[in-house]
Design an enzyme around this catalytic site. Structure first.
Site, PDB file in Angstrom:
ATOM      1  N   SER A   1      59.716  47.911  28.718  1.00  0.00           N
ATOM      2  CA  SER A   1      59.517  48.358  30.100  1.00  0.00           C
ATOM      3  C   SER A   1      59.394  47.208  31.083  1.00  0.00           C
ATOM      4  O   SER A   1      59.534  47.409  32.291  1.00  0.00           O
ATOM      5  CB  SER A   1      58.255  49.235  30.182  1.00  0.00           C
ATOM      6  OG  SER A   1      57.194  48.613  29.487  1.00  0.00           O
TER       7      SER A   1
ATOM      8  N   TYR B   1      46.453  34.453  19.900  1.00  0.00           N
ATOM      9  CA  TYR B   1      47.899  34.555  20.194  1.00  0.00           C
ATOM     10  C   TYR B   1      48.699  33.602  19.306  1.00  0.00           C
ATOM     11  O   TYR B   1      49.718  33.983  18.724  1.00  0.00           O
ATOM     12  CB  TYR B   1      48.105  34.236  21.678  1.00  0.00           C
ATOM     13  CG  TYR B   1      49.500  34.450  22.204  1.00  0.00           C
ATOM     14  CD1 TYR B   1      49.938  35.722  22.570  1.00  0.00           C
ATOM     15  CD2 TYR B   1      50.370  33.380  22.372  1.00  0.00           C
ATOM     16  CE1 TYR B   1      51.218  35.921  23.072  1.00  0.00           C
ATOM     17  CE2 TYR B   1      51.650  33.563  22.873  1.00  0.00           C
ATOM     18  CZ  TYR B   1      52.068  34.841  23.232  1.00  0.00           C
ATOM     19  OH  TYR B   1      53.341  35.022  23.723  1.00  0.00           O
TER      20      TYR B   1
ATOM     21  N   ALA C   1      47.872  32.350  16.422  1.00  0.00           N
ATOM     22  CA  ALA C   1      47.851  32.809  15.026  1.00  0.00           C
ATOM     23  C   ALA C   1      48.831  33.965  14.833  1.00  0.00           C
ATOM     24  O   ALA C   1      49.560  34.030  13.829  1.00  0.00           O
ATOM     25  CB  ALA C   1      46.437  33.238  14.635  1.00  0.00           C
TER      26      ALA C   1
ATOM     27  N   LYS D   1      51.542  34.570  16.562  1.00  0.00           N
ATOM     28  CA  LYS D   1      52.934  34.127  16.714  1.00  0.00           C
ATOM     29  C   LYS D   1      53.368  33.239  15.541  1.00  0.00           C
ATOM     30  O   LYS D   1      54.551  33.230  15.179  1.00  0.00           O
ATOM     31  CB  LYS D   1      53.110  33.413  18.058  1.00  0.00           C
ATOM     32  CG  LYS D   1      52.915  34.328  19.268  1.00  0.00           C
ATOM     33  CD  LYS D   1      53.922  35.473  19.266  1.00  0.00           C
ATOM     34  CE  LYS D   1      53.797  36.383  20.476  1.00  0.00           C
ATOM     35  NZ  LYS D   1      54.763  37.491  20.460  1.00  0.00           N
TER      36      LYS D   1
HETATM   37  P1  NAP Z   1      55.112  41.514  29.528  1.00  0.00           P
HETATM   38  O1  NAP Z   1      55.978  41.283  30.721  1.00  0.00           O
HETATM   39  O2  NAP Z   1      53.640  41.502  29.680  1.00  0.00           O
HETATM   40  O3  NAP Z   1      55.596  42.869  28.811  1.00  0.00           O
HETATM   41  C1  NAP Z   1      54.934  43.280  27.650  1.00  0.00           C
HETATM   42  C2  NAP Z   1      55.590  44.539  27.111  1.00  0.00           C
HETATM   43  O4  NAP Z   1      54.926  44.898  25.894  1.00  0.00           O
HETATM   44  C3  NAP Z   1      55.482  45.716  28.046  1.00  0.00           C
HETATM   45  O5  NAP Z   1      56.647  46.493  27.911  1.00  0.00           O
HETATM   46  C4  NAP Z   1      54.279  46.490  27.503  1.00  0.00           C
HETATM   47  O6  NAP Z   1      54.298  47.885  27.809  1.00  0.00           O
HETATM   48  C5  NAP Z   1      54.459  46.248  26.010  1.00  0.00           C
HETATM   49  N1  NAP Z   1      53.228  46.372  25.230  1.00  0.00           N
HETATM   50  C6  NAP Z   1      52.080  45.681  25.359  1.00  0.00           C
HETATM   51  N2  NAP Z   1      51.166  46.082  24.445  1.00  0.00           N
HETATM   52  C7  NAP Z   1      51.772  47.066  23.717  1.00  0.00           C
HETATM   53  C8  NAP Z   1      51.362  47.885  22.645  1.00  0.00           C
HETATM   54  N3  NAP Z   1      50.120  47.824  22.116  1.00  0.00           N
HETATM   55  N4  NAP Z   1      52.238  48.785  22.148  1.00  0.00           N
HETATM   56  C9  NAP Z   1      53.477  48.888  22.661  1.00  0.00           C
HETATM   57  N5  NAP Z   1      53.929  48.149  23.692  1.00  0.00           N
HETATM   58  C10 NAP Z   1      53.075  47.247  24.211  1.00  0.00           C
HETATM   59  O7  NAP Z   1      55.409  40.406  28.388  1.00  0.00           O
HETATM   60  P2  NAP Z   1      56.633  39.400  28.142  1.00  0.00           P
HETATM   61  O8  NAP Z   1      56.286  38.101  28.748  1.00  0.00           O
HETATM   62  O9  NAP Z   1      57.912  40.056  28.465  1.00  0.00           O
HETATM   63  O10 NAP Z   1      56.494  39.237  26.565  1.00  0.00           O
HETATM   64  C11 NAP Z   1      57.371  39.877  25.641  1.00  0.00           C
HETATM   65  C12 NAP Z   1      57.207  39.186  24.303  1.00  0.00           C
HETATM   66  O11 NAP Z   1      57.566  37.816  24.454  1.00  0.00           O
HETATM   67  C13 NAP Z   1      55.777  39.197  23.794  1.00  0.00           C
HETATM   68  O12 NAP Z   1      55.766  39.341  22.385  1.00  0.00           O
HETATM   69  C14 NAP Z   1      55.273  37.819  24.159  1.00  0.00           C
HETATM   70  O13 NAP Z   1      54.225  37.405  23.332  1.00  0.00           O
HETATM   71  C15 NAP Z   1      56.529  37.001  23.961  1.00  0.00           C
HETATM   72  N6  NAP Z   1      56.551  35.721  24.661  1.00  0.00           N
HETATM   73  C16 NAP Z   1      56.428  35.663  26.011  1.00  0.00           C
HETATM   74  C17 NAP Z   1      56.451  34.420  26.637  1.00  0.00           C
HETATM   75  C18 NAP Z   1      56.324  34.275  28.123  1.00  0.00           C
HETATM   76  O14 NAP Z   1      56.166  33.124  28.579  1.00  0.00           O
HETATM   77  N7  NAP Z   1      56.380  35.343  28.909  1.00  0.00           N
HETATM   78  C19 NAP Z   1      56.610  33.263  25.879  1.00  0.00           C
HETATM   79  C20 NAP Z   1      56.730  33.363  24.500  1.00  0.00           C
HETATM   80  C21 NAP Z   1      56.708  34.603  23.908  1.00  0.00           C
HETATM   81  P3  NAP Z   1      53.720  48.468  29.242  1.00  0.00           P
HETATM   82  O15 NAP Z   1      54.722  48.080  30.314  1.00  0.00           O
HETATM   83  O16 NAP Z   1      53.659  49.949  29.072  1.00  0.00           O
HETATM   84  O17 NAP Z   1      52.391  47.822  29.449  1.00  0.00           O
END
Ligand code: NAP
Length: 246
Positions: A9, A151, A153, A155
């Protein structure tokens, strides 16, 4: 191909949904609670292409029974699943000494256990068709990052999980790989990263900027492709060359 993506989303997941649709793939994605954001992604996807299937499903990946139901829904809706992206993730930052049980458990349950439940639920479908692409979303933080014991741990755990899946099911036509982004512009980094962390990034990153979700998606789509058939159990850093954070 047919994609199942968790956390579609917003952020990296949403960008993956839209890019997959743009390339003509069917997609079922999940959201946890933000139905409005999910509906907006569906609207945008329909403007990109009308001839592919796109559907959203409410899911908390911490609930393994609900994850099983999601896998059945996705397979039924699309008539199968080829690509699984357990992308949903959260962070709840604190120094280790001050981190509560709840902060620790919430992040481990969502990022690590949630991804495991998702993959376990889809494996029977992938094994039956002897084809599957699984792409996990780890992070540069897997190497350790101050304030992110939970986080980091989770990842780091994903890399071990992905490599194990690669070894258990590689001979059945399934690949399991990891992307490990650095700091990417999404709600997660807008809302939860301190100015100090942003400052480190801009100072030490060879790119001198944060990444965009689309710059992670290109790697996810590559791992999902036929062309990546002999790439299994790898972890690809997407950090513009930064391999260390304080
Ligand atoms: P984001 O914009 O905060 O989006 C998180 C998404 O995960 C949203 O769709 C949210 O749904 C969903 N979500 C959260 N908790 C959930 C749960 N318990 N069950 C099901 N869905 C859940 O995050 P993002 O930055 O795009 O991150 C996406 C992935 O990339 C994550 O695994 C994050 O750790 C990883 N990542 C991000 C970064 C970064 O810098 N952004 C860097 C490295 C890795 P809702 O919209 O309904 O809340």
């Amino acid at each position: 191909m047919k994609f199942a993506i968790t956390g579609g989303s917003r952020g990296i997941g949403a960008a993956t949904v839209l890019a997959a649709v743009d390339r003509g793939h069917d997609v079922v994605f999940t959201y946890r609670s933000n139905r409005e954001a999910a509906d907006q992604i569906i609207e945008r996807a329909k403007l990109i292409r009308e001839d592919v299937l796109i559907s959203a499903y409410e899911l908390d990946v911490k609930r393994s029974d609900k994850v099983e139901a999601f896998a059945s829904f996705a397979a039924e809706k699309m008539g199968g699943v080829d690509v699984v992206v357990p992308n949903a993730g959260i962070n709840r930052n604190n120094l280790a000494m001050s981190m509560s049980d709840e902060e620790w458990q919430d992040v481990i349950d969502t990022n690590l256990s949630g991804a495991f439940y998702v993959v376990r639920a889809f494996l029977p479908e992938l094994l039956a068709q002897r084809f599957g692409r699984i792409i996990f979303v780890s992070s540069l933080s897997r190497n350790g990052l101050s304030g992110q014991a939970n986080y980091a741990a989770s990842k780091a755990g994903l890399v071990g999980l992905a490599r194990t899946i690669a070894k258990e099911y590689g001979h059945k036509g399934i690949t399991s790989n990891v992307v490990a982004p650095g700091l990417i512009e999404t709600d997660m980094t807008r809302e939860n990263m301190s100015d100090t962390h942003h400052g480190y990034w801009e100072e030490y990153s060879p790119s001198k900027r944060m990444g965009l979700p689309e710059e992670v998606v290109s790697a996810i789509l590559f791992f999902s492709s036929e062309e990546a058939s002999f790439i299994n159990g790898t972890c690809l850093p997407i950090t513009a060359g930064l391999d260390w954070v304080p």
